[in-house]
Each structure stands twice: as C-alpha cells, then as structure tokens.
Design a protein around this motif. Structure first.
Motif, PDB file in Angstrom:
ATOM      1  N   TRP A  94      -7.468   1.811 -15.360  1.00  0.00           N
ATOM      2  CA  TRP A  94      -6.312   0.937 -15.154  1.00  0.00           C
ATOM      3  C   TRP A  94      -6.691  -0.507 -14.777  1.00  0.00           C
ATOM      4  O   TRP A  94      -5.872  -1.396 -14.861  1.00  0.00           O
ATOM      5  CB  TRP A  94      -5.387   1.523 -14.090  1.00  0.00           C
ATOM      6  CG  TRP A  94      -5.850   1.336 -12.690  1.00  0.00           C
ATOM      7  CD1 TRP A  94      -5.622   0.250 -11.902  1.00  0.00           C
ATOM      8  CD2 TRP A  94      -6.628   2.233 -11.901  1.00  0.00           C
ATOM      9  NE1 TRP A  94      -6.213   0.419 -10.676  1.00  0.00           N
ATOM     10  CE2 TRP A  94      -6.832   1.630 -10.651  1.00  0.00           C
ATOM     11  CE3 TRP A  94      -7.170   3.505 -12.120  1.00  0.00           C
ATOM     12  CZ2 TRP A  94      -7.567   2.242  -9.638  1.00  0.00           C
ATOM     13  CZ3 TRP A  94      -7.888   4.110 -11.112  1.00  0.00           C
ATOM     14  CH2 TRP A  94      -8.077   3.486  -9.893  1.00  0.00           C
ATOM     15  N   LEU A 115       0.922   0.166 -16.169  1.00  0.00           N
ATOM     16  CA  LEU A 115       0.140   0.707 -15.052  1.00  0.00           C
ATOM     17  C   LEU A 115       0.753   1.997 -14.514  1.00  0.00           C
ATOM     18  O   LEU A 115       0.029   2.883 -14.058  1.00  0.00           O
ATOM     19  CB  LEU A 115       0.024  -0.337 -13.942  1.00  0.00           C
ATOM     20  CG  LEU A 115      -0.985  -1.452 -14.213  1.00  0.00           C
ATOM     21  CD1 LEU A 115      -0.785  -2.595 -13.250  1.00  0.00           C
ATOM     22  CD2 LEU A 115      -2.407  -0.932 -14.128  1.00  0.00           C
ATOM     23  N   LEU A 117      -0.924   4.446 -16.500  1.00  0.00           N
ATOM     24  CA  LEU A 117      -2.386   4.534 -16.403  1.00  0.00           C
ATOM     25  C   LEU A 117      -2.866   4.986 -15.040  1.00  0.00           C
ATOM     26  O   LEU A 117      -3.861   5.684 -14.909  1.00  0.00           O
ATOM     27  CB  LEU A 117      -3.008   3.157 -16.705  1.00  0.00           C
ATOM     28  CG  LEU A 117      -2.907   2.633 -18.124  1.00  0.00           C
ATOM     29  CD1 LEU A 117      -3.560   1.265 -18.223  1.00  0.00           C
ATOM     30  CD2 LEU A 117      -3.597   3.601 -19.081  1.00  0.00           C
ATOM     31  N   PHE A 118      -2.159   4.541 -14.012  1.00  0.00           N
ATOM     32  CA  PHE A 118      -2.659   4.751 -12.657  1.00  0.00           C
ATOM     33  C   PHE A 118      -1.997   5.959 -12.012  1.00  0.00           C
ATOM     34  O   PHE A 118      -0.772   6.062 -11.988  1.00  0.00           O
ATOM     35  CB  PHE A 118      -2.379   3.505 -11.818  1.00  0.00           C
ATOM     36  CG  PHE A 118      -2.767   3.640 -10.373  1.00  0.00           C
ATOM     37  CD1 PHE A 118      -4.097   3.560  -9.987  1.00  0.00           C
ATOM     38  CD2 PHE A 118      -1.810   3.866  -9.392  1.00  0.00           C
ATOM     39  CE1 PHE A 118      -4.467   3.689  -8.662  1.00  0.00           C
ATOM     40  CE2 PHE A 118      -2.169   3.995  -8.067  1.00  0.00           C
ATOM     41  CZ  PHE A 118      -3.499   3.902  -7.708  1.00  0.00           C
ATOM     42  N   GLN A 152      -2.045  -0.615  -4.238  1.00  0.00           N
ATOM     43  CA  GLN A 152      -2.874   0.580  -4.451  1.00  0.00           C
ATOM     44  C   GLN A 152      -3.720   0.456  -5.714  1.00  0.00           C
ATOM     45  O   GLN A 152      -4.772   1.066  -5.813  1.00  0.00           O
ATOM     46  CB  GLN A 152      -2.003   1.847  -4.535  1.00  0.00           C
ATOM     47  CG  GLN A 152      -1.446   2.322  -3.208  1.00  0.00           C
ATOM     48  CD  GLN A 152      -2.499   2.916  -2.277  1.00  0.00           C
ATOM     49  OE1 GLN A 152      -3.672   2.990  -2.578  1.00  0.00           O
ATOM     50  NE2 GLN A 152      -2.059   3.326  -1.098  1.00  0.00           N
ATOM     51  N   TYR A 153      -3.266  -0.356  -6.668  1.00  0.00           N
ATOM     52  CA  TYR A 153      -4.097  -0.568  -7.856  1.00  0.00           C
ATOM     53  C   TYR A 153      -5.443  -1.172  -7.479  1.00  0.00           C
ATOM     54  O   TYR A 153      -6.419  -1.031  -8.192  1.00  0.00           O
ATOM     55  CB  TYR A 153      -3.416  -1.553  -8.829  1.00  0.00           C
ATOM     56  CG  TYR A 153      -2.081  -1.123  -9.386  1.00  0.00           C
ATOM     57  CD1 TYR A 153      -1.768   0.213  -9.564  1.00  0.00           C
ATOM     58  CD2 TYR A 153      -1.138  -2.076  -9.752  1.00  0.00           C
ATOM     59  CE1 TYR A 153      -0.543   0.589 -10.083  1.00  0.00           C
ATOM     60  CE2 TYR A 153       0.087  -1.708 -10.276  1.00  0.00           C
ATOM     61  CZ  TYR A 153       0.383  -0.374 -10.434  1.00  0.00           C
ATOM     62  OH  TYR A 153       1.594  -0.008 -10.949  1.00  0.00           O
ATOM     63  N   ALA A 179      -4.596  -3.995 -14.546  1.00  0.00           N
ATOM     64  CA  ALA A 179      -4.288  -4.421 -13.182  1.00  0.00           C
ATOM     65  C   ALA A 179      -4.700  -5.874 -12.951  1.00  0.00           C
ATOM     66  O   ALA A 179      -4.046  -6.589 -12.193  1.00  0.00           O
ATOM     67  CB  ALA A 179      -4.969  -3.506 -12.170  1.00  0.00           C
ATOM     68  N   ILE A 216      -2.913   6.465   5.973  1.00  0.00           N
ATOM     69  CA  ILE A 216      -2.619   6.600   4.545  1.00  0.00           C
ATOM     70  C   ILE A 216      -1.777   5.428   4.072  1.00  0.00           C
ATOM     71  O   ILE A 216      -2.040   4.815   3.048  1.00  0.00           O
ATOM     72  CB  ILE A 216      -1.887   7.933   4.282  1.00  0.00           C
ATOM     73  CG1 ILE A 216      -2.837   9.100   4.534  1.00  0.00           C
ATOM     74  CG2 ILE A 216      -1.356   7.981   2.861  1.00  0.00           C
ATOM     75  CD1 ILE A 216      -2.158  10.445   4.562  1.00  0.00           C
ATOM     76  N   VAL A 217      -0.754   5.095   4.859  1.00  0.00           N
ATOM     77  CA  VAL A 217       0.170   4.036   4.481  1.00  0.00           C
ATOM     78  C   VAL A 217      -0.533   2.678   4.420  1.00  0.00           C
ATOM     79  O   VAL A 217      -0.253   1.859   3.554  1.00  0.00           O
ATOM     80  CB  VAL A 217       1.352   4.002   5.476  1.00  0.00           C
ATOM     81  CG1 VAL A 217       2.124   2.723   5.348  1.00  0.00           C
ATOM     82  CG2 VAL A 217       2.257   5.183   5.222  1.00  0.00           C
ATOM     83  N   LEU A 218      -1.476   2.459   5.305  1.00  0.00           N
ATOM     84  CA  LEU A 218      -2.180   1.188   5.299  1.00  0.00           C
ATOM     85  C   LEU A 218      -3.275   1.135   4.247  1.00  0.00           C
ATOM     86  O   LEU A 218      -3.982   0.138   4.126  1.00  0.00           O
ATOM     87  CB  LEU A 218      -2.788   0.909   6.674  1.00  0.00           C
ATOM     88  CG  LEU A 218      -1.792   0.634   7.791  1.00  0.00           C
ATOM     89  CD1 LEU A 218      -2.524   0.441   9.106  1.00  0.00           C
ATOM     90  CD2 LEU A 218      -0.965  -0.596   7.488  1.00  0.00           C
ATOM     91  N   GLY A 219      -3.425   2.213   3.514  1.00  0.00           N
ATOM     92  CA  GLY A 219      -4.429   2.214   2.450  1.00  0.00           C
ATOM     93  C   GLY A 219      -5.847   2.369   2.949  1.00  0.00           C
ATOM     94  O   GLY A 219      -6.779   1.932   2.306  1.00  0.00           O
ATOM     95  N   ASN A 253      -6.981  -0.732  -4.523  1.00  0.00           N
ATOM     96  CA  ASN A 253      -7.473  -0.074  -3.317  1.00  0.00           C
ATOM     97  C   ASN A 253      -8.683   0.799  -3.623  1.00  0.00           C
ATOM     98  O   ASN A 253      -8.831   1.879  -3.074  1.00  0.00           O
ATOM     99  CB  ASN A 253      -6.350   0.766  -2.698  1.00  0.00           C
ATOM    100  CG  ASN A 253      -6.511   0.922  -1.214  1.00  0.00           C
ATOM    101  OD1 ASN A 253      -7.258   0.161  -0.592  1.00  0.00           O
ATOM    102  ND2 ASN A 253      -5.860   1.909  -0.641  1.00  0.00           N
ATOM    103  N   HIS A 259       0.819  -1.211   0.000  1.00  0.00           N
ATOM    104  CA  HIS A 259       0.000   0.000   0.000  1.00  0.00           C
ATOM    105  C   HIS A 259       0.851   1.259   0.000  1.00  0.00           C
ATOM    106  O   HIS A 259       0.395   2.335  -0.329  1.00  0.00           O
ATOM    107  CB  HIS A 259      -0.927   0.013   1.221  1.00  0.00           C
ATOM    108  CG  HIS A 259      -2.090  -0.906   1.068  1.00  0.00           C
ATOM    109  ND1 HIS A 259      -2.112  -2.154   1.629  1.00  0.00           N
ATOM    110  CD2 HIS A 259      -3.237  -0.780   0.385  1.00  0.00           C
ATOM    111  CE1 HIS A 259      -3.240  -2.743   1.306  1.00  0.00           C
ATOM    112  NE2 HIS A 259      -3.941  -1.937   0.551  1.00  0.00           N
TER     113      HIS A 259
END
Lengths: 254, 254, 257
Positions: free
Chosen positions: B226, C24, C27-28, B209-210, B230, C62-65, B212, B177
């Motif tokens: 994406w 990706l 794209l991402f 994160q893709y 993904a 944030i880090v843990l999503g 998430n 993440h």
C-alpha cells in the motif's frame, strides 16, 4: 486623452493617496460581536518627495493607517493608492520600505544574514545584494555590527537594522512607524539627518510619531490624527508662526 | 521559488538553533537510560524492546517539535512583529505558508535523521542486524510527521490561540491512529445519519495507520502493498492543507 | 469571488486524497484486525481480555498506534512478575527442603511461588502482539516444566498455533514445544527429551529451555550432556544465567570426573 494624462500626472505626484478610509475591527468573543473603530472616513494625500508626519495620541489610529497602506490590514471601506497603484497589491510592495514600531529580530542571526534574507524576499538581483548591503551599512554607520549576532545588538542597533531592511531594496516611499521611539538623544539626531538625506535623494518619507518636537523639526507637512479621524493637516509655514504643540493640543482638546 | 526557499532556510536556521538541540539531547538521555534499564532488568528480547522504544520515542519527539513549531510559528511571529517584515515584501502570502512549512519540515526531518542515526548505531553496536524494515519505518514515520505538520500549520492560521491549535493537532494525531477503529465502528452502526457522519470523519481525518509501519514490523505484511499509494495520499493530503492555509492566510489580518 | 489557481489546486488535491483513500481501503488491512476482535470487539460475544486491570492501558497503546511498544511493556511486566532477581535471591536464602512444590532443579531464575497469573499475563502480551513468537515458547516452557502446569502451557501454545502465521519458518517450533509438553504429560521422557533437543538447536530458542533440558539430563544422570548444555548456556553470555551456569558446570565437572 489629455484628461487621462492629467489624471496620471496627478496620481504620480502623490505618493500615497487615501480616500474615505474606514477600518472597523470586528472581534467576536463568546458569541458576541465587539467592534472598535480603527480609523474612520480618513482622506489624506502625501506628495512625492515630501516628508509627511502623522501625529496623534496613543490609539489615535496611526499604526492602523500604516498597516492599511501596507496591506497588513484590509480596509472596511475606502481606497488607498501608492504611486497611482490601488492597494492592497502585493506586487507593488517593492515600492515601499517599512519600519515597524519597536522592531524585533530573531536573535540567532547576524545583521548581514537578515539583510540578505530580506533583500532576497524583495526580489533583488542576487549579484547586487552584497554591494547594496555594504552601501546601506555605510549609510547607517553599522558596518562593524554586520557580522554580529542580533543578541549582541543594542536597541539603537536594532532600529538601524530595521531601517536598513526598509532601505535595502531602494524603494521610493518609506513608511516609518514611530521612527524615534525608544532612542537616545544621539540616536534621535542621527535619525533626523537620515530622513534629510533620504529627502535629498528624492524619497518620500511618511512617518508617525507622538513626539511633536521631532515631527516639527523634520516634516514638510503634518497630519493630526485624533480618535481615528484626520482632524487637520498643518503646513510648515503654519507652525513656524506659532508652534506645532499648541496647534496639536488645541485640535485634540476640541 | 527562490524566495520560498529563502523563507524555508530562514525557518530552518531559526528552529535548529532554538529547540531541536534540546530535544535531541533528551532523546539521547532516554535511549541511554532505557538501554541501561534493560541491562539491569536483564530482560529477554532486549533488542526488540530497544528497537521499539527508539522508534516510538523518535517519532514522539519529532511530533513534539513539529507540532510546537508549527503551531507557534505564526502567533510568535505576529507577537514579535517579525512577520510584518516578511509580509510587506512583494511576495504572495502563500510563499510564507509554504516557506514556513518546508522550513519546519526540514528542521524536524534533520533532527529525526540525527536521532535515527544514533539509534541505529546503538542497535548495531549491540549486535543487531538491520533489515530494510528499519528504513521503511523511517520513511513512514517521516511521512506521518509531514502530514501532522501541515495540519498544525493549518490550525495555527485558522485559530488565534496557540493552545487550541495544539489541542486540535494532538486530537488529529490520535484520531488519525484510531481511524481503523472508526471505520470498524461505522460497519456496526445502524442509524444512517450517524453512520455517514462518522464515515465522513473517517475520510477527513488523515489515516495515520498507513504510515505506522514501526508498529507492523513483525506482522509480515508487505510494505509495498500500500505504500506507493499512501505516498500519493500523503502528498495530496498535505497539498489540501497547504491550500486551505493559504486561502485563510490570504485574508488574515496581522 | 474569483476562482484562483489555489482553488483549482485545492480541488485537485482533495480529489486525489479521496481517490487514494478508496484505493487504500482496498490495499491496506490493519495487520492486527484478527487480534483486535479479541480485544476491542464492541458487539457480539467478545472474548474477555486476560487481564482486565490493564485494559485501559492496553487500549490506549493501541489507539495511539504504539501497539508493539505496549506489547513490550506487557512483556517486561511478565518478566518482572516471573523472573525478578530479587525474588530469586530471597529464594536462595531459603533452605532447600522448604521449596517443596517448586522444583528448583528444573528451573533457572525465577521467584518462589506458583505464579498463577503467568498464563494470563502471557496471553495479554500475545493478544497485543500475536507475532511475538518468543513469548509462546518462553511462557509455555515455564508453565510446563518450571511450574508443572503443562495444560496452561498448551493453551498458550494453542493461541500461537492459531494466530501466528503458519508460513513463517519458526512456526513449527510451536508444534515442537506442543509435542514435547504432550509427551511430558504422557510421561514419555525419551520422546520429550528428543523434541526438546531439536528445540534447543534453533537459533531463536529461549536460553531457559536449554536450562530446562540440562536439568532434565542432570536428573536422569546424563551428566555429560547436561554439562555440554550448561557450557552452551554459559557461552551465550546471558548475564542472568551466567552465575548459575558456572555453579552447575563446577558441580557437573566434579561428578563427571
């Protein structure tokens, strides 16, 4: 030409042939390498159709030998053939039925479910499975237990189920690790008759035990393992004159 | 194939009966608790809070089941010796890996589906109007769980201790993440060896994160921009870890 | 060592991972990158977090999503700080006169005090999640009308105007609120009221804004419109406002009769 034929016939005569087998366990702990010898320089031959017993003290290498035959461990040196097929070869594992020491099953399944599962893994024809399971259950006198969960099984029933699992795909060679350990006298007696029945059907039985009196009663030949080496192979005629226990003790105390 | 499915189904049955139910029960309790808390707090925007709490806790519980079952599956089976009874069957060892993986995934996905259904029901009962975003969140979370399970299986083959595989898997989850930030960092680094090693790390660790999406619900980004790529990424990533696990497991002594 | 199928497969999968990763990368884009520059910028003149006390908590989220969830927790924190029922209870026990600076007539439910940290706490929420539209409206309205600090309300709205996507259908509400607050500052009540009127017609409006408008009408003795708004509030079924709305309705009905 004749030479090859002769070789083949010799190979087929022996169910298991072990040549100069050595297994050294390596474990590194905190960067230091520890080695323990499982078996060393072991040579052994089990003939087709015989009952061969492997006796030895705890830690003498019985289970190691069996695991090497089955390809659960890989030999450091030496080679093993089963009916002439060099092991480890997973495709040939259908030739072997194996009973582990102190078998355990997941408690949530019924006996039948597990046997179906193991039969499928052995590559049995789906249509043949129910009939074969019925037959094995009859042979082992466990028909009433087939639809019960393993959590309701006694130790003896567990052992029977484990044996059923080893027989279900009808292999010519049976490898039993500690066949009678933890069983009551009645159970031991039943195992004895089972082994005899298997012999009558032409199966080869290779089993390990540390109960000399049992081995003495059922085996055609007995190998004595000590400290990872095969110290002696005893024929039935040898212990009929004296007794196996004395031979064993004298070999082990040497 | 049938034999892989047999292992997969066996694993599924084993897990569903063991662990999954407890987790589902705890999830239900938490959801009810949170919704009660919200009604007491009388917060504005309760639907958003309920939505996020649900999606995050479903993923969290799925992660727990996935990692724990993947990491313990081999060590537990070795300890109880049930693994022998599978490995001595005439099947390639990678069947075991793939069967275990698919079985675990199936049980985790089933539990996720049940939790999502409960959550969805709770939201609709409170008058929430679902959009496709919810479906996207479900899909992406499921892929995330699929990736982390493959990684956890790999660690359980690779390492002998359950604790260390657990720690590694959790580390990958967090780092996965964090990968956006890792990438951001590399842009700022000037010392080239460090820059490239961090960059390699960025590509080795799965970019979770893709997947998430539940965190991007109101950001207005397009899921389809994406996600198709993904999905390919996820499948290939899982493939890599399945292959690595198989190669390692091929040589593993049990 | 023999080359086996598994090795070939491994290479194929690894190459696919590498290729898709590169694609990706293009794209991402992390949707919060812009907001991240405010929070986690590691070099350059970073804007400081509004509430440093919770920095570790926020970064962990944030880090843990779980960014949205962290924003929600920050939002609950705002609500606890600004609107806890306990505080409003204690407020009710106080005699009317001692409330002084805190203009009860405008408000709905919030505790006694000046809430100097309200702006910071609201900023914390919207920097975690700049797409949290409701916070801009709720926060700015509270600061402008309940706490009589319109400049703080404007600065929160300004963040929304900068960071919230201008293509969204509810974007213009931020401007509407901004204008209403500016008119308030200029003491142009008629203009302010007309802007608030259009604000309360919007589906996503905070109930509090309706209450604010109703109180303004009450103060300017437009009792009928005030009564209609309180009925409106009562009918939303919002538990927080229900009791207070009932009181107001009762009072206004006696006045209008």
């Amino acid at each position: 030409m004749t030479d090859i034929m002769e070789k083949n016939s010799i190979a087929i005569k022996s169910a298991i042939k072990i040549e100069t087998l050595t297994k050294i366990y390596r474990r590194s702990h905190l960067g230091r390498l520890h080695t323990t010898t499982g078996v060393k320089n072991l040579s052994l031959e089990v003939k087709t159709g015989e009952i061969f017993g492997l006796v030895g003290l705890n830690g003498s290498g019985k289970t190691t030998t069996i695991k090497l035959i089955l390809g659960l461990l890989f030999p450091t040196d030496g080679k093993i053939t089963v009916f002439g097929n060099p092991m480890p070869d997973r495709k040939k594992l259908h030739l072997i039925g194996y009973l582990p020491e102190l078998p355990y099953f997941h408690k949530k399944f019924t006996g039948k479910e597990l046997l179906v599962f193991y039969s499928k893994l052995s590559g049995m024809d789906r249509g043949l499975i129910p009939g074969r399971i019925q037959e094995i259950a009859g042979l082992l006198e466990m028909v009433p237990y087939m639809d019960k969960r393993i959590s309701d099984y006694s130790k003896g029933m567990m052992q029977r189920l484990a044996i059923a699992q080893s027989l279900v795909h009808d292999p010519p060679l049976l490898v039993f690790d500690e066949l009678v350990s933890g069983l009551d006298p009645l159970g031991i007696r039943e195992m004895r008759t089972l082994v005899q029945k298997l012999k009558e059907r032409g199966k080869t039985v290779f089993f390990s035990s540390h109960l000399i009196s049992e081995v003495e009663r059922v085996c055609d030949r007995v190998g004595i393992l000590h400290g990872g080496s095969l110290v002696r192979v005893v024929e039935q005629t040898d212990w009929q004159r004296t007794n196996l226990e004395d031979i064993f003790i004298s070999e082990v105390k040497k | 194939m049938k034999r892989i499915l047999a292992i997969s189904y066996y694993t599924f049955r084993q897990n569903v009966r063991n662990r999954v139910y407890y987790v589902l029960f705890i999830f239900t309790l938490i959801m009810v608790f949170v919704s009660m808390l919200l009604s007491v707090l009388g917060g504005e925007q309760p639907m958003r809070i309920l939505l996020d709490f649900g999606l995050v806790s479903i993923e969290f519980f799925a992660l727990l089941i996935a990692i724990f079952t993947s990491v313990t599956t081999i060590t537990e089976e070795v300890e109880s010796k049930t693994i022998y009874l599978i490995l001595i069957k005439p099947i390639p060892r990678w069947y075991y890996i793939l069967g275990r993986y698919t079985g675990i995934l199936l049980s985790v996905w089933t539990s996720m589906l049940l939790m999502y259904a409960f959550h969805f029901l709770m939201l609709t009962l409170q008058g929430w109007h679902p959009g496709p975003d919810y479906l996207y969140a479900v899909i992406s979370s499921s892929l995330k769980i699929a990736i982390i399970s493959a990684v956890a299986i790999f660690f359980s083959v690779f390492s002998t201790s359950t604790a260390s595989s657990l720690v590694f898997s959790v580390f990958i989850w967090i780092a996965g993440h964090f990968s956006t930030e890792i990438n951001f960092l590399t842009g700022k680094m000037e010392f080239l060896p460090a820059k490239y090693s961090v960059k390699i790390l960025y590509y080795v660790i799965p970019n979770l994160q893709y997947f998430n999406w539940r965190d991007f619900l109101s950001t207005g980004v397009s899921f389809f921009r994406w996600m198709p790529v993904a999905v390919v990424y996820a499948v290939a990533y899982i493939g890599v870890f399945m292959c690595l696990s198989s190669v390692l497991f091929e040589k593993k002594e049990v | 060592m023999k080359i086996k199928i598994v090795h070939v497969l491994l290479c194929v999968f690894a190459l696919t991972v590498a290729t898709s990763s590169f694609i990706l990368d293009g794209l991402f884009t992390y949707p919060y990158s812009k907001a991240n520059a405010d929070i986690t910028a590691l070099s350059g003149p970073a804007r400081k977090l509004p509430v440093e006390k919770y920095l570790l908590f926020d970064i962990t989220g944030i880090v843990l999503g779980v960014r949205r969830l962290t924003a929600n927790m920050a939002w609950i924190h705002v609500l606890q700080y600004y609107g806890s029922a306990d505080l409003s209870d204690s407020e009710k026990k106080q005699p009317e006169e001692t409330r002084g600076h805190h203009n009860h007539k405008h408000g709905s439910l919030y505790g006694a005090g000046k809430y100097y940290d309200l702006l910071k706490f609201c900023q914390r929420v919207v920097r975690l999640d700049p797409f949290f539209h409701y916070v801009y409206l709720y926060g700015s309205a509270s600061m402008a009308w309940n706490l009589e600090r319109p400049d703080e309300g404007l600065s929160l709205l300004q963040e929304g105007i900068e960071n919230y996507p201008s293509t969204r259908p509810d974007y213009w509400q931020l401007h509407l609120f901004k204008l209403a607050i500016i008119y308030k500052k200029l003491d142009r009540y008629a203009d302010m009221v007309s802007h608030l009127e259009s604000a309360v017609q919007q589906p996503g409006r905070p109930v509090m804004v309706v209450a604010i408008l109703a109180n303004i009408y009450k103060k300017t003795q437009n009792y009928e419109r005030a009564l209609a708004l309180w009925h409106d509030i009562y009918n939303t079924g919002d538990a927080d406002y229900r009791e207070y709305a009932a009181q107001q309705i009762q009072f206004l009905e006696t006045v209008t009769e």
